[in-house]
Design a protein around this motif. Structure first.
Motif, short mmCIF file in Angstrom:
data_model
loop_
_atom_site.label_atom_id
_atom_site.label_comp_id
_atom_site.label_asym_id
_atom_site.label_seq_id
_atom_site.Cartn_x
_atom_site.Cartn_y
_atom_site.Cartn_z
N ALA A 148 0.83 -1.20 0.00
CA ALA A 148 0.00 0.00 0.00
C ALA A 148 0.86 1.25 0.00
N TRP A 149 1.97 1.23 0.74
CA TRP A 149 2.89 2.36 0.80
C TRP A 149 3.54 2.59 -0.57
N GLU A 150 3.98 1.54 -1.22
CA GLU A 150 4.62 1.68 -2.52
C GLU A 150 3.62 2.17 -3.57
N THR A 151 2.37 1.71 -3.48
CA THR A 151 1.33 2.19 -4.40
C THR A 151 1.08 3.67 -4.17
N PHE A 152 1.03 4.06 -2.93
CA PHE A 152 0.84 5.47 -2.58
C PHE A 152 1.95 6.34 -3.16
N LEU A 153 3.18 5.89 -3.07
CA LEU A 153 4.32 6.68 -3.55
C LEU A 153 4.31 6.86 -5.07
N ARG A 154 3.62 5.97 -5.78
CA ARG A 154 3.55 6.10 -7.24
C ARG A 154 2.50 7.12 -7.69
N GLN A 155 1.70 7.62 -6.78
CA GLN A 155 0.71 8.63 -7.15
C GLN A 155 1.42 9.90 -7.62
N PRO A 156 0.94 10.52 -8.70
CA PRO A 156 1.60 11.73 -9.21
C PRO A 156 1.76 12.83 -8.17
N ALA A 157 0.78 12.97 -7.28
CA ALA A 157 0.85 14.04 -6.27
C ALA A 157 2.00 13.84 -5.29
N GLN A 158 2.52 12.62 -5.21
CA GLN A 158 3.59 12.35 -4.25
C GLN A 158 4.99 12.43 -4.87
N HIS A 159 5.04 12.59 -6.17
CA HIS A 159 6.34 12.69 -6.83
C HIS A 159 7.10 13.92 -6.36
N ASP A 160 8.36 13.72 -6.03
CA ASP A 160 9.27 14.81 -5.66
C ASP A 160 8.96 15.44 -4.30
N ARG A 161 8.01 14.87 -3.55
CA ARG A 161 7.75 15.37 -2.20
C ARG A 161 8.75 14.73 -1.23
N PRO A 162 9.16 15.45 -0.20
CA PRO A 162 10.03 14.84 0.81
C PRO A 162 9.34 13.68 1.51
N ARG A 163 10.12 12.78 2.05
CA ARG A 163 9.58 11.57 2.65
C ARG A 163 8.69 11.86 3.87
N HIS A 164 9.08 12.82 4.67
CA HIS A 164 8.31 13.12 5.88
C HIS A 164 6.84 13.47 5.57
N PRO A 165 6.56 14.46 4.71
CA PRO A 165 5.16 14.74 4.40
C PRO A 165 4.45 13.60 3.68
#
Length: 205
Positions: A148-165
């Motif tokens: 679920a975490w890896e799927t979340f990270l592939r969302q366009p809105a999460q690209h290039d965001r720092p890991r903490h947020p």
């Protein structure tokens, strides 16, 4: 024998416009002296988990932790449980962005803000910073949420965001996840590196 959950439910009904009778009875039966006001159930899970790790039985100490269902309810709950109502000592957590709102609401309930401890963003933010992002990701993997975490990270809105947020957002994307991880992250804390607001809250009780 009365229990804190029954008191929380009675207070919730009272806050929604019901009678104060049952909450008053339970407060007396439990010997309550302090109410800890928290925004929601994920904060409750974290506070109770840390108290347990420290060998604290808050109920036996006359302390009840009460999730309010949102920061905007603090004036209502402070009025019911504080000096105008049951007369309990009030404490709790609030977020920095809501500090001024809390100040006004608690002033109206004749309760002091200094009894409340301020998180920079929210409690999840404090827990992630205390543990570090790598440790939090490890907890996510250990809980079986890696896919679920890896799927979340592939969302366009999460690209290039720092890991903490990214982690903060992930914890809030599924019903019940913030509550579960509120407890898990608190249980994983190094005793010497507990977030300052959470540490100060427990020390004040």
């Amino acid at each position: 024998m009365a229990d804190p959950w029954a008191f929380r439910e009675a207070v919730g009904r009272w806050a929604a416009g019901g009678s104060c009778g049952r909450a008053t009875e339970l407060a007396a039966e439990l010997g309550l002296r302090t109410a800890v006001l928290l925004e929601g159930p994920s904060d409750l899970a974290a506070v109770e988990a840390l108290a347990g790790l420290r060998g604290r039985d808050l109920g036996a100490e006359g302390v009840c932790v009460v999730p309010m269902g949102g920061a905007m309810s603090v004036g209502r709950y402070a009025g019911l449980l504080g000096p105008p109502g049951l007369g309990l000592r009030l404490t709790g957590l609030c977020d920095e962005r809501e500090r001024r709102y809390y100040e006004r609401a608690l002033r109206g309930a004749r309760a002091p803000l200094p009894g409340f401890f301020v998180c920079a963003a929210d409690l999840e933010d404090e827990l992630i910073r205390a543990l570090g992002t790598a440790r939090v990701e490890g907890i996510i993997a250990a809980e079986g949420d890696l896919r679920a975490w890896e799927t979340f990270l592939r969302q366009p809105a999460q690209h290039d965001r720092p890991r903490h947020p990214q982690l903060r957002r992930f914890l809030g994307t599924k019903k019940g996840r913030k509550i579960r991880y509120g407890r898990l992250l608190a249980e994983s804390l190094d005793p010497a590196n507990v977030p300052a607001p959470l540490d100060a809250l427990l020390a004040s009780l």
